[in-house]
Design an enzyme around this catalytic site. Structure first.
Site, mmCIF file in Angstrom:
data_model
loop_
_atom_site.group_PDB
_atom_site.id
_atom_site.type_symbol
_atom_site.label_atom_id
_atom_site.label_comp_id
_atom_site.label_asym_id
_atom_site.label_seq_id
_atom_site.Cartn_x
_atom_site.Cartn_y
_atom_site.Cartn_z
ATOM 1 N N ASP A 100 0.859 -1.189 0.000
ATOM 2 C CA ASP A 100 0.000 0.000 0.000
ATOM 3 C C ASP A 100 0.892 1.235 0.000
ATOM 4 O O ASP A 100 1.255 1.770 1.052
ATOM 5 C CB ASP A 100 -0.939 -0.016 1.208
ATOM 6 C CG ASP A 100 -2.090 0.968 1.033
ATOM 7 O OD1 ASP A 100 -2.092 1.724 0.037
ATOM 8 O OD2 ASP A 100 -2.988 0.987 1.893
ATOM 9 N N ILE A 101 1.251 1.675 -1.200
ATOM 10 C CA ILE A 101 2.236 2.750 -1.354
ATOM 11 C C ILE A 101 1.609 4.024 -1.921
ATOM 12 O O ILE A 101 2.155 5.094 -1.773
ATOM 13 C CB ILE A 101 3.409 2.298 -2.263
ATOM 14 C CG1 ILE A 101 2.895 1.816 -3.641
ATOM 15 C CG2 ILE A 101 4.212 1.180 -1.585
ATOM 16 C CD1 ILE A 101 3.993 1.540 -4.655
ATOM 17 N N LYS A 102 0.473 3.906 -2.581
ATOM 18 C CA LYS A 102 -0.243 5.058 -3.158
ATOM 19 C C LYS A 102 0.695 6.018 -3.878
ATOM 20 O O LYS A 102 0.574 7.234 -3.755
ATOM 21 C CB LYS A 102 -1.056 5.783 -2.077
ATOM 22 C CG LYS A 102 -2.171 4.913 -1.478
ATOM 23 C CD LYS A 102 -3.108 5.702 -0.575
ATOM 24 C CE LYS A 102 -4.216 4.846 -0.003
ATOM 25 N NZ LYS A 102 -3.772 3.833 0.987
ATOM 26 N N ARG A 103 1.622 5.487 -4.665
ATOM 27 C CA ARG A 103 2.520 6.332 -5.425
ATOM 28 C C ARG A 103 1.809 6.850 -6.668
ATOM 29 O O ARG A 103 0.799 6.281 -7.114
ATOM 30 C CB ARG A 103 3.776 5.553 -5.835
ATOM 31 C CG ARG A 103 4.583 4.941 -4.668
ATOM 32 C CD ARG A 103 5.116 5.994 -3.712
ATOM 33 N NE ARG A 103 6.140 5.462 -2.809
ATOM 34 C CZ ARG A 103 5.983 5.234 -1.514
ATOM 35 N NH1 ARG A 103 4.825 5.471 -0.907
ATOM 36 N NH2 ARG A 103 6.991 4.778 -0.774
ATOM 37 N N ASP B 105 -2.323 10.271 1.952
ATOM 38 C CA ASP B 105 -3.062 9.146 2.526
ATOM 39 C C ASP B 105 -3.902 9.651 3.698
ATOM 40 O O ASP B 105 -3.780 10.799 4.108
ATOM 41 C CB ASP B 105 -2.089 8.029 2.956
ATOM 42 C CG ASP B 105 -2.692 6.648 2.782
ATOM 43 O OD1 ASP B 105 -3.832 6.435 3.236
ATOM 44 O OD2 ASP B 105 -2.035 5.787 2.180
#
Lengths: 329, 329
Positions: A100-103, B105
């Site tokens: 879960d890096i949401k890059r 996030d």
């Protein structure tokens, strides 16, 4: 391009076998009781050993694990060593692991991120991505579908209150058409993302009846009406579903999102901190004698309960509206 | 809240002193000549030593350095050790350092990211953030303005072609009003972000005449008309301006964005790979005898030239339209 064995299909199969639970390893050292924390040289080491025990205890009920990199970055270099080792542990167990890096970044930078998280020390099976900068930012990750069977979940409708600020804004008619999202009404920013993801899914064939595309979407389980609309609008996208448990989302809403291509329902804190509410540990808690084994076993029981609740909600939904469910054979 | 010495004001002052150049340390090992690369045990070590030499050579012309974390993540744990050390080197030189992390996030996860990049191994002065998930995701970073003088640049209008996919979409009238962005026409997704950033800036006082808010915006220098409109719409926001040099943006457009509260203009590849085009190194290049010192000195010359070009463009713009420029005293 070999799309037979990409990670999203592996994950979908694991969900069919074990139930839809995604165990979130958003492991903050503060989730450990002090008597356990002080057994280790550093918070990062404690986190890694907690993850190791927790993976063992929850594996029978975990379709996948999701590792939230922010918690490891917060522990610096040692934290990232624990992150790398945690990914390895899950992969060694043959269970799909979501980073879960949401890059999200442009061109060469996105290529560097794809290399970073689909190979080397931080290799994961599936990553989460942020679409704000546009669909060209997803391409370097898509290259790894064909060459390494990787997958990604792209943020669509998140479970936080701030979701209203950008994702939920309505588009003008001309922009809705330009985004290819005229099927919804009103058309929102998140529909432009969904339309882009649908176009990507189309490259991999027709998934409307069964299977799923290698790129899925993050859809929070916070509003029933939303869940129904988004599930029906994107039948071939596999969903990563946050917001269940600690974030207040109901199993019933999650069940709605599990329809069609299906999805995996994340629970992080509810499982990581299950020991705090576990009645069988009352005595040990009050005497400060909890062990790592105790808290991992509490997590295992919580994972079992979450799976049972989600499968029950799915069954109840199917019974109430058999026509709406798209169970795979 | 002490807003006197936050990092964005320090950066603004550095730009007034040295010129607006932000040297980007998006250091890919492939930017090094093979004869230099093989002098080191690992690509990460080579990158760190290149950064060290380059910081020394370009410091006189660098208002700040921007370190793109993706390139270091791509080198795994050793890469992140080089990243941490690079941040330390810049901070030790008393120069503001921007961590180009583009994180975004929710809630506790955003807190973890803020802790990760505003303290400990990866402490930077300023970070870049992605606003897709909403303004609540920025709050944990804002806490560090008051308690540690930190700052952030939030993605507003990026320089990649995919910018059209989400950022550039037009909003419906009702959503434009809800987003508080009715001042623009048409109102786009990026205006909703800009309106949110303006509300954040308002918490820190009136920066329309001089100074700047602790949170600025990323605005690419790719379209003259855009640059003018965004500069005038957000007079108190300091801009991080990518797209100059290797990405094709002209100095003239950058100069437009340097108006009002000002900004810092990033050049990464143009400086990192300056040795490839440096005529004074032709002989050494052809004989394969380049040293780290040679390539760092080429970077220093490129930084000097970029600064001269940007200051020249700024002067030309001021001369052509004196009323439009908001030079600080």
């Amino acid at each position: 391009m070999n799309t037979e064995f990409h990670a999203m299909l592996r994950l979908q199969a694991a969900c069919a076998e074990k139930g839809p639970l995604c165990v979130g390893l958003d492991t903050d050292p503060s989730y450990l009781p002090p008597e356990v924390l002080r057994m280790y040289d550093s918070p990062a080491e404690a986190v890694l050993e907690y993850n190791r025990a927790l993976i063992g205890a929850t594996a029978p009920h975990a379709a996948c694990f999701k590792v939230q990199i922010a918690y490891y970055e917060a522990l610096g270099l040692r934290g990232l060593a624990a992150y790398a080792e945690t990914l390895s542990l899950v992969r060694a167990a043959g269970i799909p692991v979501i980073a879960d890096i949401k890059r999200g970044d442009i061109a060469d930078t996105a290529k560097a991120y794809a290399r970073a998280h689909f190979s080397g020390d931080f290799e994961a099976d599936i990553v989460t991505l942020n679409p704000y900068m546009g669909f060209d930012t997803l391409e370097p990750f898509l290259e790894y579908v064909g060459k390494a069977g990787k997958g990604a979940f792209v943020l669509l409708r998140t479970s936080n209150p701030g979701m209203k600020d950008i994702e939920w804004l309505e588009l003008s008619q001309s922009s809705a058409e330009a985004a290819g999202a005229s099927h919804a009404s009103p058309v929102r920013v998140l529909d432009a993302v969904g339309a882009g993801l649908s176009r990507i899914a189309d490259r991999y064939g027709d998934f409307s009846a069964s299977g799923c595309a290698p790129f899925g979407a993050v859809v929070g389980c916070t509003e029933e009406a939303d869940a129904r609309a988004l599930r029906d609008r994107y039948p071939g996208l596999f969903f990563l579903i946050p917001g269940y448990g600690a974030q207040g989302g109901a199993a019933r809403i999650a069940a709605t999102l599990l329809d069609r291509a299906g999805g995996t329902v994340n629970s992080s804190r509810g499982i990581l901190t299950a020991w705090m509410k576990d009645p069988s540990l009352e005595l040990k808690k009050s005497s400060g004698s909890l062990s790592m084994k105790d808290i991992a076993e509490a997590a295992g029981r919580a994972a079992f309960s979450a799976t049972a609740e989600l499968l029950g909600a799915k069954k109840a939904l199917a019974a109430s509206s058999p026509a709406a469910t798209g169970e795979r054979p």
